[in-house]
Enzyme design. Structure first.
Site, PDB file in Angstrom:
ATOM      1  N   GLU A   1       0.837  -1.218   0.000  1.00  0.00           N
ATOM      2  CA  GLU A   1       0.000   0.000   0.000  1.00  0.00           C
ATOM      3  C   GLU A   1       0.864   1.257   0.000  1.00  0.00           C
ATOM      4  OE1 GLU A   1      -2.187   1.558  -1.316  1.00  0.00           O
ATOM      5  OE2 GLU A   1      -3.934   0.666  -0.339  1.00  0.00           O
TER       6      GLU A   1
ATOM      7  N   ASP B   1      -7.536  -0.060  -3.044  1.00  0.00           N
ATOM      8  CA  ASP B   1      -8.547   1.001  -3.155  1.00  0.00           C
ATOM      9  C   ASP B   1      -9.436   0.795  -4.382  1.00  0.00           C
ATOM     10  OD1 ASP B   1      -6.750   1.491  -5.164  1.00  0.00           O
ATOM     11  OD2 ASP B   1      -6.205   3.504  -4.494  1.00  0.00           O
TER      12      ASP B   1
END
Ligand SMILES: *[C@@H]1O[C@H](CO)[C@@H](O)[C@H](O)[C@H]1NC(C)=O
Length: 338
Positions: free
Chosen positions: A224, A298
């Protein structure tokens, strides 16, 4: 049976030399059991005979489950071909074989929307990735831009700083430079919650965060806010460009330690590309425990790739266990159908 016989039987079972064992049977012998096991091509436990995946056909919007031809066997592609004759089919569900019901379904919108009217991602064409296993036709999951699968609220996956492992067998020749063709641990909110909130296999030629040797494609860790081929994001010269048609991608992580390993899924052994400390700012981990396939955490949905099988484990698997899993993958005889 006399005790010496039991000990002998156990020894044979754990070395795997005389006893057939599928990937999740092998991980269990290392006390790093599968907590998710996904494949449209074959059973990942020797005794698994339930549904592998579900397809939906466009002609009448009905669905059917595709199971192995026998316990521990390959997918019954003939059943799919019959159900999908003269129409198109999509893969609606990739069932979890671990018993934890961590089934992958169409991914919902998050930081990014998918292309469907409701903002969800779209589904893979069920006939998009035909191959053979030991000469018999099966189908992989052909992810085009806009397609993605997810399981929020997964059970048994690593959270926080918990150790975990994972592998995926993918098409080493199907990739792009977009974000992100991933398989692994991601956010529960479908949004980017920051560094260390993911730990997933990435495959492709995205260089927004970093790159490996040559022109790619590379196996990297999507941790991430960064794709990593090693401890440093920008350039990891030991992380090779992948050239094999079928590729075994491995990622595992535990407190301040993680590793990337890989190899040709049709022949040979695994190599270790990286085994060391976590990147700065990524220790401790903040894993959230959702499972994604074909997208970023996401819901970035613009990457492409092809997935055949993969698992996630509880605990940090040893190299030895992973080497045995690779031997089983090679023995399954992945090959092109043309
Ligand atoms: C699905 O893939 C098959 C085989 O490549 C192709 O013939 C068909 O048109 C595809 N369907 C869709 C909706 O893209």
């Amino acid at each position: 049976m006399p005790q010496y016989r039991s000990i002998l039987a156990l020894g044979l079972a754990t070395t795997g030399s005389l006893v057939a064992a599928a990937p999740c049977d092998i991980y269990a012998t290392g006390d790093t059991p599968c907590i998710a096991a996904h494949s449209t091509t074959r059973a990942l436990y020797d005794d698994y005979s339930d549904a592998l995946y579900q397809v939906s056909r466009s002609s009448d919007s009905t669905t059917t489950d595709i199971s192995p031809v026998k316990a521990g066997g390959i997918a019954n592609a003939a059943a799919q071909d019959s159900f999908c004759a003269n129409t198109d089919c999509e893969i609606t569900t990739i069932y979890d074989q671990s018993g934890k019901k961590n089934h992958l379904t169409r991914a919902p919108p998050g930081g990014f929307k998918g292309p469907a009217d409701d903002g969800y991602d779209t589904l893979a064409n069920a006939t998009g990735a035909p191959i053979t296993l030991n000469g018999q036709k099966v189908y992989g999951v052909k992810i085009e831009a806009g397609m993605g699968y997810r399981k929020n609220g997964a059970v048994g996956t690593a959270t926080g700083n918990d150790p975990e492992g994972m592998y995926a067998v993918i098409d080493g020749t199907d990739f792009n430079d977009q974000c992100c063709f991933d398989y692994g641990n991601a956010e529960t909110s479908n949004t980017d919650t920051g560094a260390g909130h993911m730990e997933a296999i990435y495959f492709g030629t995205n260089t927004a965060w970093g790159k490996g040797a040559g022109d790619g494609p590379w196996l990297m860790g999507d941790l991430e806010d960064g794709l990593f081929g090693g401890k440093d994001a920008k350039y990891s010269p030991e992380d090779p460009s992948i050239t094999s048609r079928f590729f075994t991608a491995i990622l595992k992580g535990e407190p301040n330690h993680w590793a990337l390993r890989g190899g040709d899924a049709a022949t040979g052994d695994l190599s270790t590309y990286f085994d060391g400390e976590r990147p700065d700012g990524y220790n401790p981990m903040h894993n959230e425990g959702s499972i994604i396939l074909g997208i970023g955490g996401d819901n970035s949905p613009n990457a492409q790739g092809t997935f055949y099988e993969g698992v996630m484990t509880s605990g940090f698997p040893s190299d030895d266990i992973e080497n045995k899993v690779q031997a089983d993958i090679v023995a399954a005889k992945y090959a092109t159908s043309d």
